[in-house]
Scaffold this active site. Sequence first.
Site, PDB file in Angstrom:
ATOM      1  N   ASP A 111      92.071  19.610 -46.207  1.00  0.00           N
ATOM      2  CA  ASP A 111      92.135  20.789 -45.341  1.00  0.00           C
ATOM      3  C   ASP A 111      90.792  20.945 -44.608  1.00  0.00           C
ATOM      4  O   ASP A 111      89.735  20.850 -45.240  1.00  0.00           O
ATOM      5  CB  ASP A 111      92.401  22.000 -46.265  1.00  0.00           C
ATOM      6  CG  ASP A 111      92.789  23.247 -45.515  1.00  0.00           C
ATOM      7  OD1 ASP A 111      93.260  23.146 -44.365  1.00  0.00           O
ATOM      8  OD2 ASP A 111      92.643  24.343 -46.094  1.00  0.00           O
TER       9      ASP A 111
ATOM     10  N   HIS B 261      91.641  33.479 -41.530  1.00  0.00           N
ATOM     11  CA  HIS B 261      91.506  33.103 -42.945  1.00  0.00           C
ATOM     12  C   HIS B 261      91.093  34.323 -43.756  1.00  0.00           C
ATOM     13  O   HIS B 261      90.310  35.144 -43.289  1.00  0.00           O
ATOM     14  CB  HIS B 261      90.419  32.031 -43.119  1.00  0.00           C
ATOM     15  CG  HIS B 261      90.832  30.676 -42.643  1.00  0.00           C
ATOM     16  ND1 HIS B 261      90.097  29.941 -41.746  1.00  0.00           N
ATOM     17  CD2 HIS B 261      91.905  29.907 -42.953  1.00  0.00           C
ATOM     18  CE1 HIS B 261      90.688  28.776 -41.534  1.00  0.00           C
ATOM     19  NE2 HIS B 261      91.796  28.729 -42.247  1.00  0.00           N
ATOM     20  N   GLY B 262      91.573  34.427 -44.964  1.00  0.00           N
ATOM     21  CA  GLY B 262      91.169  35.538 -45.830  1.00  0.00           C
ATOM     22  C   GLY B 262      92.011  36.774 -45.569  1.00  0.00           C
ATOM     23  O   GLY B 262      92.966  36.724 -44.785  1.00  0.00           O
TER      24      GLY B 262
ATOM     25  N   GLY C  79      97.688  31.943 -43.992  1.00  0.00           N
ATOM     26  CA  GLY C  79      99.058  32.378 -44.280  1.00  0.00           C
ATOM     27  C   GLY C  79      99.170  33.525 -45.279  1.00  0.00           C
ATOM     28  O   GLY C  79     100.269  34.028 -45.519  1.00  0.00           O
ATOM     29  N   SER C  80      98.061  33.946 -45.871  1.00  0.00           N
ATOM     30  CA  SER C  80      98.113  35.028 -46.868  1.00  0.00           C
ATOM     31  C   SER C  80      98.147  36.390 -46.202  1.00  0.00           C
ATOM     32  O   SER C  80      97.368  36.651 -45.284  1.00  0.00           O
ATOM     33  CB  SER C  80      96.867  34.986 -47.759  1.00  0.00           C
ATOM     34  OG  SER C  80      96.836  33.817 -48.502  1.00  0.00           O
TER      35      SER C  80
ATOM     36  N   ASN D 247      99.697  27.587 -44.514  1.00  0.00           N
ATOM     37  CA  ASN D 247      98.601  27.406 -45.473  1.00  0.00           C
ATOM     38  C   ASN D 247      98.305  28.693 -46.220  1.00  0.00           C
ATOM     39  O   ASN D 247      98.052  29.734 -45.601  1.00  0.00           O
ATOM     40  CB  ASN D 247      97.328  26.987 -44.730  1.00  0.00           C
ATOM     41  CG  ASN D 247      97.404  25.596 -44.151  1.00  0.00           C
ATOM     42  OD1 ASN D 247      98.490  25.028 -44.041  1.00  0.00           O
ATOM     43  ND2 ASN D 247      96.276  25.055 -43.775  1.00  0.00           N
TER      44      ASN D 247
ATOM     45  N   ASN E  52      96.023  30.325 -49.430  1.00  0.00           N
ATOM     46  CA  ASN E  52      94.975  30.214 -50.440  1.00  0.00           C
ATOM     47  C   ASN E  52      94.658  31.589 -51.036  1.00  0.00           C
ATOM     48  O   ASN E  52      94.828  31.832 -52.220  1.00  0.00           O
ATOM     49  CB  ASN E  52      93.716  29.583 -49.818  1.00  0.00           C
ATOM     50  CG  ASN E  52      92.651  29.268 -50.848  1.00  0.00           C
ATOM     51  OD1 ASN E  52      92.935  29.200 -52.043  1.00  0.00           O
ATOM     52  ND2 ASN E  52      91.429  29.087 -50.409  1.00  0.00           N
ATOM     53  N   THR E  53      94.237  32.513 -50.168  1.00  0.00           N
ATOM     54  CA  THR E  53      93.765  33.831 -50.626  1.00  0.00           C
ATOM     55  C   THR E  53      94.784  34.537 -51.522  1.00  0.00           C
ATOM     56  O   THR E  53      94.417  35.124 -52.547  1.00  0.00           O
ATOM     57  CB  THR E  53      93.437  34.710 -49.400  1.00  0.00           C
ATOM     58  OG1 THR E  53      92.406  34.045 -48.657  1.00  0.00           O
ATOM     59  CG2 THR E  53      92.953  36.085 -49.795  1.00  0.00           C
TER      60      THR E  53
END
Length: 299
Positions: free
Chosen positions: A97, A190-191, A221-222, A241, A243-244
């Site tokens: 990534d 992000h985040g 994607g969070s 994607n 993650n968070t």
Amino acid sequence: MQLFQKSIIKKPGNLVNAKEIIKKAYKEKYAVPHININNLEWTKTVLLAAEEAKSPVILGTSEGAVKYMGGFKTIYGMVVGLMEDLNITIPVVLHLDHGSLEGAKKALENGYTSVMYDGSHEDFATNYQNSMDIVKLAKKYNASVEVEVGSIGGEEDGIIGDGEIADPEQAKQMAELGIDFLAAGIGNIHGPYPSNWKGLQFEALDNISKSCGIGMVLHGGSGIPKDQIQKAISLGISKININTELQQANAKAIWEYVESGEAKKGKNFDPRKLLAPGIKAMRETVLEKIDELGSRNKA
Ligand code: 13P
């Protein structure tokens, strides 16, 4: 008698590149979950949850995560070992990534089946040239390639950036290089999303998607509302994607376990007990995401 075998673990047949699974998702209008992994517990949980839901899965590692876990070889060995030991049958992609040029090369040399080269901080001419080089290199390894146009926003010290909305013409040029999926700035971040976030820019997504004609990737994607996720998929997003959201689910469950006083009882200092609530919460989050993305039973 041969006492030493060079390698006792073979590459599983279902550790694949993302080419076919993205094409299928793009055609059938669902998205493949890309879940960032952070350690053994994460990797095992994601693999087991995706297997349970019979969903293809992309395991993503940033270069920071690679460094944290020890290196590319450690991650490759862990993923391949878990796939064999846990009898994982779904298609699994091991993906770098936001890779640098060097990072992408190393990932490919060490068994990754897919790489993202992120040249979004470069001028377009450099990003384009480097992307072309990675496409050529990845071909030798039969690996899939993601690149990025525009940029993904983020919040730093209270300053909120929208990210740079991608240019459809640049998206088209990148697609013509023979990449497999394209990340584009479309107002995603992000985040955690700030309360004054304007939402995804669907007109921009539609234009870029029509212009590139391949599956697109939604980073950050969070925390995106379900209706926006589903609209994005209908407009060509084929990989999301995350993650968070797993990090938050894991942390919240462990915090609650500690704050309730349970973690301090008996032998609950054992990491297998201390981390168990986080693992359970992550499993539930992965299953929820799979349903939101529509990838259940698409393996
Ligand atoms: P989130 O951490 O916002 O889910 O984003 C993950 C991501 O886009 C990784 O590339």
